[in-house]
Motif scaffolding. Structure first.
Motif, PDB file in Angstrom:
ATOM      1  N   CYS B  84      75.306  40.349  86.046  1.00  0.00           N
ATOM      2  CA  CYS B  84      75.800  41.724  85.881  1.00  0.00           C
ATOM      3  C   CYS B  84      74.921  42.735  86.608  1.00  0.00           C
ATOM      4  O   CYS B  84      75.406  43.763  87.071  1.00  0.00           O
ATOM      5  CB  CYS B  84      75.850  42.098  84.413  1.00  0.00           C
ATOM      6  SG  CYS B  84      76.965  41.071  83.451  1.00  0.00           S
ATOM      7  N   HIS B  85      73.635  42.446  86.697  1.00  0.00           N
ATOM      8  CA  HIS B  85      72.724  43.454  87.251  1.00  0.00           C
ATOM      9  C   HIS B  85      72.429  43.257  88.732  1.00  0.00           C
ATOM     10  O   HIS B  85      71.751  44.094  89.327  1.00  0.00           O
ATOM     11  CB  HIS B  85      71.405  43.436  86.471  1.00  0.00           C
ATOM     12  CG  HIS B  85      71.547  43.886  85.046  1.00  0.00           C
ATOM     13  ND1 HIS B  85      71.677  45.207  84.690  1.00  0.00           N
ATOM     14  CD2 HIS B  85      71.618  43.181  83.882  1.00  0.00           C
ATOM     15  CE1 HIS B  85      71.798  45.309  83.358  1.00  0.00           C
ATOM     16  NE2 HIS B  85      71.778  44.084  82.844  1.00  0.00           N
ATOM     17  N   GLY B  86      72.888  42.170  89.288  1.00  0.00           N
ATOM     18  CA  GLY B  86      72.636  41.940  90.706  1.00  0.00           C
ATOM     19  C   GLY B  86      71.291  41.281  90.925  1.00  0.00           C
ATOM     20  O   GLY B  86      70.522  41.088  89.981  1.00  0.00           O
ATOM     21  N   PRO B  87      70.983  40.905  92.193  1.00  0.00           N
ATOM     22  CA  PRO B  87      69.751  40.189  92.489  1.00  0.00           C
ATOM     23  C   PRO B  87      68.506  40.977  92.086  1.00  0.00           C
ATOM     24  O   PRO B  87      68.442  42.195  92.316  1.00  0.00           O
ATOM     25  CB  PRO B  87      69.781  39.990  94.000  1.00  0.00           C
ATOM     26  CG  PRO B  87      71.095  40.465  94.455  1.00  0.00           C
ATOM     27  CD  PRO B  87      71.773  41.196  93.368  1.00  0.00           C
ATOM     28  N   ALA B  98      61.268  52.141  92.673  1.00  0.00           N
ATOM     29  CA  ALA B  98      62.612  52.619  92.288  1.00  0.00           C
ATOM     30  C   ALA B  98      63.682  51.990  93.164  1.00  0.00           C
ATOM     31  O   ALA B  98      64.792  51.728  92.720  1.00  0.00           O
ATOM     32  CB  ALA B  98      62.663  54.138  92.399  1.00  0.00           C
ATOM     33  N   ASP B  99      63.312  51.720  94.427  1.00  0.00           N
ATOM     34  CA  ASP B  99      64.293  51.160  95.368  1.00  0.00           C
ATOM     35  C   ASP B  99      64.696  49.741  94.990  1.00  0.00           C
ATOM     36  O   ASP B  99      65.817  49.309  95.225  1.00  0.00           O
ATOM     37  CB  ASP B  99      63.700  51.119  96.787  1.00  0.00           C
ATOM     38  CG  ASP B  99      63.591  52.513  97.347  1.00  0.00           C
ATOM     39  OD1 ASP B  99      64.268  53.403  96.793  1.00  0.00           O
ATOM     40  OD2 ASP B  99      62.832  52.706  98.306  1.00  0.00           O
ATOM     41  N   ARG B 101      64.838  48.449  92.029  1.00  0.00           N
ATOM     42  CA  ARG B 101      65.372  48.271  90.672  1.00  0.00           C
ATOM     43  C   ARG B 101      66.832  47.793  90.697  1.00  0.00           C
ATOM     44  O   ARG B 101      67.660  48.364  91.405  1.00  0.00           O
ATOM     45  CB  ARG B 101      65.281  49.618  89.941  1.00  0.00           C
ATOM     46  CG  ARG B 101      65.473  49.493  88.448  1.00  0.00           C
ATOM     47  CD  ARG B 101      65.087  50.777  87.760  1.00  0.00           C
ATOM     48  NE  ARG B 101      63.640  51.046  87.920  1.00  0.00           N
ATOM     49  CZ  ARG B 101      63.099  52.244  87.730  1.00  0.00           C
ATOM     50  NH1 ARG B 101      63.846  53.270  87.417  1.00  0.00           N
ATOM     51  NH2 ARG B 101      61.806  52.412  87.862  1.00  0.00           N
ATOM     52  N   PRO B 102      67.148  46.777  89.879  1.00  0.00           N
ATOM     53  CA  PRO B 102      68.552  46.323  89.851  1.00  0.00           C
ATOM     54  C   PRO B 102      69.439  47.386  89.209  1.00  0.00           C
ATOM     55  O   PRO B 102      68.955  48.281  88.515  1.00  0.00           O
ATOM     56  CB  PRO B 102      68.514  45.067  88.985  1.00  0.00           C
ATOM     57  CG  PRO B 102      67.085  44.720  88.826  1.00  0.00           C
ATOM     58  CD  PRO B 102      66.308  45.963  89.017  1.00  0.00           C
ATOM     59  N   THR B 103      70.744  47.259  89.435  1.00  0.00           N
ATOM     60  CA  THR B 103      71.679  48.239  88.879  1.00  0.00           C
ATOM     61  C   THR B 103      71.626  48.156  87.358  1.00  0.00           C
ATOM     62  O   THR B 103      71.592  47.071  86.783  1.00  0.00           O
ATOM     63  CB  THR B 103      73.114  47.877  89.330  1.00  0.00           C
ATOM     64  OG1 THR B 103      73.025  47.285  90.605  1.00  0.00           O
ATOM     65  CG2 THR B 103      74.006  49.080  89.356  1.00  0.00           C
ATOM     66  N   LEU B 106      76.526  47.245  86.235  1.00  0.00           N
ATOM     67  CA  LEU B 106      76.921  46.890  87.593  1.00  0.00           C
ATOM     68  C   LEU B 106      77.542  48.068  88.320  1.00  0.00           C
ATOM     69  O   LEU B 106      77.164  48.374  89.422  1.00  0.00           O
ATOM     70  CB  LEU B 106      77.846  45.677  87.606  1.00  0.00           C
ATOM     71  CG  LEU B 106      78.034  45.100  88.991  1.00  0.00           C
ATOM     72  CD1 LEU B 106      76.691  44.799  89.636  1.00  0.00           C
ATOM     73  CD2 LEU B 106      78.855  43.859  88.964  1.00  0.00           C
ATOM     74  N   ALA B 107      78.448  48.766  87.647  1.00  0.00           N
ATOM     75  CA  ALA B 107      78.947  50.004  88.259  1.00  0.00           C
ATOM     76  C   ALA B 107      80.016  50.615  87.381  1.00  0.00           C
ATOM     77  O   ALA B 107      80.422  50.027  86.382  1.00  0.00           O
ATOM     78  CB  ALA B 107      79.536  49.732  89.628  1.00  0.00           C
ATOM     79  N   GLN B 108      80.435  51.749  87.760  1.00  0.00           N
ATOM     80  CA  GLN B 108      81.571  52.392  87.100  1.00  0.00           C
ATOM     81  C   GLN B 108      82.823  52.004  87.866  1.00  0.00           C
ATOM     82  O   GLN B 108      82.741  51.688  89.027  1.00  0.00           O
ATOM     83  CB  GLN B 108      81.409  53.912  87.140  1.00  0.00           C
ATOM     84  CG  GLN B 108      80.161  54.410  86.481  1.00  0.00           C
ATOM     85  CD  GLN B 108      80.204  54.237  84.961  1.00  0.00           C
ATOM     86  OE1 GLN B 108      81.269  53.975  84.406  1.00  0.00           O
ATOM     87  NE2 GLN B 108      79.077  54.349  84.313  1.00  0.00           N
ATOM     88  N   PHE B 113      85.062  46.507  85.022  1.00  0.00           N
ATOM     89  CA  PHE B 113      84.022  45.489  85.136  1.00  0.00           C
ATOM     90  C   PHE B 113      84.125  44.499  83.980  1.00  0.00           C
ATOM     91  O   PHE B 113      84.086  43.294  84.172  1.00  0.00           O
ATOM     92  CB  PHE B 113      82.652  46.156  85.173  1.00  0.00           C
ATOM     93  CG  PHE B 113      81.542  45.170  85.322  1.00  0.00           C
ATOM     94  CD1 PHE B 113      81.427  44.427  86.476  1.00  0.00           C
ATOM     95  CD2 PHE B 113      80.636  44.943  84.294  1.00  0.00           C
ATOM     96  CE1 PHE B 113      80.430  43.489  86.633  1.00  0.00           C
ATOM     97  CE2 PHE B 113      79.641  44.011  84.434  1.00  0.00           C
ATOM     98  CZ  PHE B 113      79.525  43.284  85.610  1.00  0.00           C
TER      99      PHE B 113
END
Lengths: 412, 155
Positions: B84-87, B98-99, B101-103, B106-108, B113
């Motif tokens: 769900c959060h990505g790699p 900060a760059d 950091r995983p999501t 996952l998204a809106q 989702f």
């Protein structure tokens, strides 16, 4: 961090599927460019088979369109690998299928099938057929065009009757090899689809034969349209020998259309009668997303209407002007119908999930490598190439001169 | 033969063409091609040298044990964090960046989702809770009632 663009695409894709499909089926792997690939190779094979009717099977009525059919075949063949290259990307690696041939993969053998057809069949046939013209043009055309023709003569300008007789003999032999090669080229394309076990919509031994006959139909229709259009462009009336030529082309068009349509219908009837586990979802697809492209365009407009039109002018005593209009309209409809057939096979086959319980959709973009614009360019390009080829190698022969037959004669 | 000079030249061109193809082929085929199978054996090493993007669930648990404990008692226990959060390899390497950091989610929009697994479909296994997204509180985000790491609603 996951790319937000990818996430949006994922959501968009989710909205497009219905029922249950596996994750790797959301996006169609074979796009509109793969629709064009069998379409273009079909035109190549069909146009060549038409040319061979004149050369090998001595259907002399079609002689005025013989060279044009050859050039049409060549123009489309030059473009045939383009949709594949554009689809796969990395055209700089294309040579690899030739240098590291994988004999276990039918798809990977395309390079050889293509190369054989291009060099051994078409280029040689065109060269032997045009050699006399090339030699004459190399002497009459101004430089630098003259040098181009000079190179093509290979430095031999012998156009004595014996040399030309030899050309004719070799040309005929090449056409004899060419017919099975044309059958191989397009049968091969059908073979690739027919051997994909995972997609029941494709997986039938009839596929190569269906593709072959639809290739003949589209190729003959294309030559008909191009021949009629070029006559109109040159301000030459289609009467006498030319009318006989289009009448004969129409006759072969009708025969191949009937065979092609019957084969496709047989396949569908068999599928419906067998009603295997994938049939229910196929019906959902046919009644939904393929309704317009298959039932309306491919079957009705692209097959039944031209069949009635062409059949009618065969039976009824119709004036030449009406016949010409019927031929032009029918050929255009057939070309559209065969394009729709390729669409229904390639895109339609990928709609149904391997679960047989879900369907995905296909969104054709406008721009992009696999968008509508690329497809349009790839379809227009052979016509431009053909225009250049016709300019360089005029296909009009003295036999093309209209005979004394009067305009308005009923069909003979 | 006198009238066949052009044919002989053509044949010569074909022979030259085929010979050059054979020569060029030797130069173009990569050295390690065919050692193992119908591919370049060196490709394996090349692919291995690519940076790893996924860290695996254990790396997440090291710092986020509270979330992992909560999730382990829920129906989502079997779903890995990165699903769900990505790699998360970059984040595990440098947690303060900060760059990297995983999501967070996952998204809106989250409803879609969640719907990827929970929208009604007859062919899903019955243990997966399914709802009609159009009629199951259509205006509300799922997370108003369900906690993603422990989605069971307490009654």
């Amino acid at each position: 961090m996951i790319d937000s663009h990818l996430i949006n695409e994922f959501y968009e894709a989710l909205e497009r599927v219905s029922g249950y499909i596996y994750p790797n089926e959301i996006e169609l792997q074979w796009s509109v460019l793969i629709v064009l690939y069998p379409y273009i190779t079909g035109l190549v094979a069909g146009a060549f088979i038409l040319a061979s009717l004149v050369r090998v099977f001595k259907v002399d009525e079609m002689a005025p369109a013989y060279r044009l059919a050859l050039l049409t075949s060549l123009a489309f063949l030059l473009v045939a690998p383009m949709p594949l290259n554009a689809h796969l990307g990395h055209p700089e690696r294309a040579y690899e299928i030739l240098v590291t041939p994988n004999t276990n993969s039918a798809m990977a053998m395309f390079g050889f099938v293509y190369l054989w057809y291009l060099t051994i069949v078409l280029l040689l046939e065109v060269w032997f057929d045009y050699r006399k013209d090339i030699v004459i043009l190399s002497k009459t055309k101004p430089a630098p065009l003259r040098w181009f023709y000079k190179i093509l003569t290979l430095g031999v300008d012998d156009i004595s009757p014996r040399a030309l007789a030899l050309d004719d003999k070799i040309g005929r032999a090449i056409t004899v090899i060419g017919v099975p090669s044309a059958v191989l080229l397009h049968g091969y394309v059908g073979f690739i689809f027919g051997s994909i076990k995972a997609i029941p919509w494709w997986s039938t031994a009839l596929m190569p034969i269906i593709f072959l006959f639809s290739a003949m139909v589209s190729g003959i229709a294309a030559v008909m349209v191009i021949y009629m259009f070029s006559c109109w462009l040159r301000g030459e009336q289609i009467v006498g020998a030319r009318m006989k030529c289009v009448d004969t082309i129409a006759r072969y068009l009708l025969v191949s259309l009937i065979v092609s349509f019957s084969l496709e219908a047989l396949e569908m009837i068999q599928k419906a009668y067998e009603a295997e586990e994938h049939y229910d979802i196929t019906v959902v697809m046919l009644e939904g997303m393929l309704y317009l492209s298959m039932l309306v365009v491919q079957v009705f407009l692209g097959s039944i209407v031209p069949m009635i039109f062409l059949g009618f002018v065969r039976i009824a005593n119709v004036h030449e002007r009406v016949r010409k209009a019927v031929y032009a309209v029918s050929s255009l409809l057939i070309l559209l119908g065969v394009l729709a057939m390729r669409w229904n096979v390639v895109i339609g086959g990928q709609f149904v999930s391997k679960s047989f319980r879900g369907i995905t959709t296909y969104k054709l973009g406008i721009a992009g490598r696999e968008g509508l614009l690329s497809a349009a360019i790839i379809l227009i390009l052979p016509v431009l190439i053909l225009a250049v080829l016709v300019k360089l190698f005029p296909p009009w022969e003295s036999a093309d001169k209209p005979t004394e037959a009067t305009a308005g004669d009923p069909i003979s | 033969m006198k009238n066949a000079r052009h044919v002989l030249r053509l044949a010569a061109i074909l022979v030259v063409g085929v010979t050059s193809f054979i020569v060029v082929r030797r130069l173009l085929v990569p050295a390690t091609f065919g050692e193992i199978g119908h591919y370049r054996a060196a490709a394996i090493e090349q692919i291995k040298s690519k940076p790893v993007r996924h860290a695996g669930a254990d790396a997440c648990v090291d710092c986020h044990s509270d979330v992992s404990d909560l999730k382990s008692t829920s129906k989502h226990a079997g779903i890995h964090c990165e699903s769900c959060h990505g790699p998360g390899a970059a984040h595990a390497e440098d947690p303060d960046s900060a760059d990297a950091r995983p999501t967070r989610h996952l998204a809106q929009p989250r409803r879609l989702f969640c719907g990827a697994c929970h929208s009604e479909s007859i062919s899903r296994p019955p243990f997966m809770r399914q709802v009609h997204l159009e009629i199951h509180y259509p205006k509300q985000p799922c997370t108003d009632c369900h906690q993603s790491h422990h989605p069971e609603v307490e009654k």
